[in-house]
Design an enzyme around this catalytic site. Structure first.
Site, PDB file in Angstrom:
ATOM      1  N   GLN A  51      -2.009  -1.265   3.420  1.00  0.00           N
ATOM      2  CA  GLN A  51      -2.308  -2.877   2.867  1.00  0.00           C
ATOM      3  C   GLN A  51      -3.616  -2.781   3.280  1.00  0.00           C
ATOM      4  O   GLN A  51      -4.536  -3.219   2.434  1.00  0.00           O
ATOM      5  CB  GLN A  51      -1.487  -4.125   3.059  1.00  0.00           C
ATOM      6  CG  GLN A  51      -0.059  -3.649   2.832  1.00  0.00           C
ATOM      7  CD  GLN A  51       0.662  -4.867   3.095  1.00  0.00           C
ATOM      8  OE1 GLN A  51       0.993  -5.462   4.479  1.00  0.00           O
ATOM      9  NE2 GLN A  51       0.794  -6.349   2.398  1.00  0.00           N
ATOM     10  N   CYS A  94       4.909 -10.946  -0.190  1.00  0.00           N
ATOM     11  CA  CYS A  94       3.957  -9.788   0.225  1.00  0.00           C
ATOM     12  C   CYS A  94       2.669 -10.262  -0.068  1.00  0.00           C
ATOM     13  O   CYS A  94       2.340 -10.706  -1.301  1.00  0.00           O
ATOM     14  CB  CYS A  94       4.373  -8.698  -0.479  1.00  0.00           C
ATOM     15  SG  CYS A  94       3.886  -7.486  -0.061  1.00  0.00           S
ATOM     16  N   LEU A  95       1.860 -10.213   1.023  1.00  0.00           N
ATOM     17  CA  LEU A  95       0.146 -10.385   1.317  1.00  0.00           C
ATOM     18  C   LEU A  95      -0.260  -9.347  -0.857  1.00  0.00           C
ATOM     19  O   LEU A  95      -1.253  -9.575  -0.283  1.00  0.00           O
ATOM     20  CB  LEU A  95      -0.744  -9.931   2.326  1.00  0.00           C
ATOM     21  CG  LEU A  95      -0.394 -10.910   3.357  1.00  0.00           C
ATOM     22  CD1 LEU A  95      -0.943 -10.455   4.348  1.00  0.00           C
ATOM     23  CD2 LEU A  95      -0.681 -12.626   2.933  1.00  0.00           C
ATOM     24  N   HIS A 136      10.719  -5.111   6.352  1.00  0.00           N
ATOM     25  CA  HIS A 136       9.648  -4.903   5.560  1.00  0.00           C
ATOM     26  C   HIS A 136       8.098  -4.550   5.149  1.00  0.00           C
ATOM     27  O   HIS A 136       7.396  -3.964   5.121  1.00  0.00           O
ATOM     28  CB  HIS A 136       9.430  -6.668   5.092  1.00  0.00           C
ATOM     29  CG  HIS A 136       8.166  -6.889   4.155  1.00  0.00           C
ATOM     30  ND1 HIS A 136       8.913  -7.782   3.151  1.00  0.00           N
ATOM     31  CD2 HIS A 136       7.163  -6.738   3.416  1.00  0.00           C
ATOM     32  CE1 HIS A 136       6.983  -7.306   2.325  1.00  0.00           C
ATOM     33  NE2 HIS A 136       6.297  -7.210   3.061  1.00  0.00           N
ATOM     34  N   GLU A 137       7.974  -4.425   6.574  1.00  0.00           N
ATOM     35  CA  GLU A 137       6.740  -4.453   7.306  1.00  0.00           C
ATOM     36  C   GLU A 137       6.698  -2.866   6.762  1.00  0.00           C
ATOM     37  O   GLU A 137       5.497  -1.517   7.093  1.00  0.00           O
ATOM     38  CB  GLU A 137       5.893  -4.593   8.312  1.00  0.00           C
ATOM     39  CG  GLU A 137       5.691  -6.434   8.118  1.00  0.00           C
ATOM     40  CD  GLU A 137       4.698  -6.942   7.365  1.00  0.00           C
ATOM     41  OE1 GLU A 137       4.592  -5.946   6.706  1.00  0.00           O
ATOM     42  OE2 GLU A 137       5.534  -7.839   6.450  1.00  0.00           O
TER      43      GLU A 137
HETATM   44 ZN    ZN Z   1       4.997  -6.357   2.263  1.00  0.00          ZN
END
Ligand code: ZN
Length: 172
Positions: A51, A94-95, A136-137
């Protein structure tokens, strides 16, 4: 430490398989510190290396509630050891897909092995929100987004929204 720009979906760098960290060194620590700072600033409860345009197998998370002191965790080369049969559903965000939330079902508990920022091996059981966040990560490190757990229709709807948002951001 510095704030890092967060990549927004769709971006090919979010779909890449990340590579294991060979040695936990000063550069790894610098990246992890910046990721923690970026996560708190966003704010978010987790952030994975892709990310912020890195392909290292690292993610950071902190699911403590806002009342408590920060407890950031850095997980380097995380691997799933086992998952519970019992499942849990959380409305995930999610960012890399700001302001979009959808229910995702995942194992309620997950046991993971990982290295910490000192290169020390850990084996920890995560439960509830921590387990959802950790899965998730970890997905991010394998090029998987939470929308990949949804129906094709929902995924394409959310991707369209993101394409529109990115166009607006590019124009502003
Ligand atoms: Zn995420």
């Amino acid at each position: 430490m510095s704030l890092l720009p967060i990549l927004l979906h769709p971006d090919p760098r979010l779909k890449k398989l990340c590579v294991p960290v060979q040695s936990v060194d000063a550069e790894t620590r610098k990246l992890a510190d910046s990721m923690i700072e970026t996560m708190y600033d966003a704010p978010g409860v987790g952030l994975a290396a892709p990310q912020v345009a890195s392909d290292a197998r690292i993610f950071v998370m902190d699911c403590t509630d806002s009342e408590s002191d920060n407890q950031p965790l850095v997980l380097i080369n995380p691997e799933i050891i086992s998952v519970s049969e019992e499942l849990n559903t959380y409305s995930e965000g999610c960012l890399s897909l700001p302001d979009l939330f959808e229910d995702v079902e995942r194992p309620k508990q997950v046991r993971m092995s990982f290295l910490d920022i000192d290169g020390k091996q850990h084996n920890e059981l995560f439960d509830g929100l921590w387990a959802t966040c950790a899965q998730h990560e970890l997905d991010h490190l394998n090029g998987v987004l939470f929308i990949d757990h949804l129906s094709r229709m929902k995924r394409s709807m959310m991707t369209k929204k993101m394409v529109k948002l990115k166009k607006e951001l590019a124009l502003s």
